[in-house]
Design an enzyme around this catalytic site. Structure first.
Site, PDB file in Angstrom:
ATOM      1  CD  GLU A 133      37.709  36.239  36.638  1.00 18.87           C
ATOM      2  OE1 GLU A 133      37.883  36.097  37.859  1.00 18.87           O
ATOM      3  OE2 GLU A 133      37.973  35.345  35.804  1.00 18.87           O
TER       4      GLU A 133
ATOM      5  CE  LYS B 229      38.979  29.381  39.342  1.00 17.80           C
ATOM      6  NZ  LYS B 229      39.739  29.058  38.157  1.00 17.80           N
TER       7      LYS B 229
END
Length: 411
Positions: free
Chosen positions: A222, A238
């Site tokens: 990420e 997410k």
């Protein structure tokens, strides 16, 4: 120049693996020149102090958004860039938020930066001789990892999820990321185990950063923040499912996961919009499904033009700690995290990456392990919304930490 609160080491350890986020062209050519350390409780503003240190070493951190002829060929003996690490606690300090429970790895600085130059003859990555785990210069022996000790039981984790849901129902928060911790004793040479973690599939920021008696290995996929050619980008993740056809369909069809994801995308848009003169902020990609180590994850891409006057200190204050690992509103989520999590986040949920002459690229320290000389530490969690199911959240955290634990064991 040495600033109040800063500790600068002019004899830092040689790298034991590729620094996270470092350009491929620099691989195996890093020679550490000096390192900056800041611990929670030290005087001074950590964002300003580390920016001063990097600027003093010739990196253009005072004007990150400028474009033009910044690209250069780095020859032997020239500074090629720097590793930068910011803990979750340091991020909370920079954001003006509440700091959580005590870190289980207090010996690891909360802000650490190492400046590197290119060199023809460097210590080969993987050579552990002369490092803090091997003070007598002899072989540290074969690697062995003991049993894991969890910071909370599945029942306590599930109860924390219910407490967040109650806080959402009261209107205190919209979403909170809840994280658990585990540690295990180890003996022997940690180098191969750390490199296995860094090599996990999908690790955009795979690499290792080591200091005096500690090491961090990350397999993070990420992006917290990237700056190139006058644009700033963040890629929040997410939503997680097993990397099967059924898992992909389930992730794409989940209204709960999509709502959680969009909420964090909005938070990241607001974080970027806080930077002066920056914008307009746009969502380039929304809820794209990508794979990491046997898991599907939903990722979005948010970007904006970056004003030339924005510097590193202001950037860190705007984006740290990352919205996808805190929640919304961010400061309220930090307060909830501090009240709920029994063990501090330590090196996890922070930032780790590279600052070069022409770009900045910092990943979130998810899917990350820390070694403190005696124990290995891992963390994992997930974002909690009003629709979260406690048992499912416990299972998701275990799924995220599973590949890292397996890599440490060599499985």
């Amino acid at each position: 120049m040495l600033h109040a609160g800063a500790v600068v080491d002019h004899c830092p350890l040689p790298p034991i693996g590729r620094p996270p986020g470092a350009p491929a062209g620099c691989h195996a050519r890093h020679h550490a020149l000096s390192a900056f350390r800041w611990h929670q409780g030290d005087p001074g503003d950590p964002a300003e102090l580390v920016a001063d240190f990097l600027a003093d070493n010739g990196l253009t951190v005072r004007s990150l958004g400028r474009t033009g002829d910044k690209y250069q060929t780095i020859g032997d003996g020239e500074i090629c860039g720097a590793s930068l690490y910011v803990s979750a606690d340091a991020g909370a300090v920079m954001a003006g938020g509440v700091i959580g429970s005590r870190s289980p790895v207090p010996g690891i600085p909360d802000v650490y930066a190492v400046v590197y130059r290119h060199a023809r003859d460097v210590t080969p990555t993987g050579d552990m001789s002369g490092d803090p785990w091997n003070p007598d210069q002899s072989s540290p022996g074969p690697w062995s990892l003991g049993p894991w000790r969890e910071s909370w039981t599945p029942e306590r984790h599930a109860a924390a999820v219910d407490e967040v849901r109650a806080a959402i129902a009261r209107g205190d928060v919209y979403q909170v990321n809840v994280v658990g911790h585990a540690s295990a004793p180890y003996t022997g040479d940690p180098g191969p185990a750390l490199r296995r973690v860094a090599a996990l599939a999908g690790a955009r920021y795979g690499g290792i950063l080591a200091g005096d008696g500690w090491a961090i290995a990350t397999a993070s996929p990420e992006t917290l923040v990237e700056v190139r050619d006058g644009r700033i980008v963040t890629r929040p993740i997410k939503g997680t499912r097993p990397a099967t056809a059924a898992g992909r369909r389930e992730l794409l069809a989940s209204a709960k996961e999509r709502a959680e994801h969009v909420m964090i995308v909005d938070l990241e848009r607001n974080d970027l919009a806080r930077l002066p003169g920056t914008g307009p902020v746009r969502v380039d990609e929304l809820f794209a499904v990508r794979e990491w180590a046997g898991l599907w994850q939903a990722e979005s891409v948010v970007s904006a033009s970056l004003d030339p006057g924005v510097g590193l200190a202001g950037l860190l204050r705007a984006v740290c700690p990352g919205g996808s690992v805190t929640g919304a509103p961010k400061l309220a989520a930090l307060a909830a995290i501090a009240a709920l999590e029994p063990v501090g986040r330590g090196v996890s949920m922070g930032a780790l990456g590279w600052i070069g002459h022409d770009h900045l690229d910092l990943g979130l320290t998810i899917r990350t392990v820390a070694l403190d000389g005696a124990r290995a530490h891992v963390w994992a969690g997930g974002g909690i919304t009003i629709d979260s199911e406690p048992a499912a959240e416990v299972e998701e955290a275990a799924a995220k930490t599973g590949p890292v634990r397996a890599a440490l064991r060599g499985q």
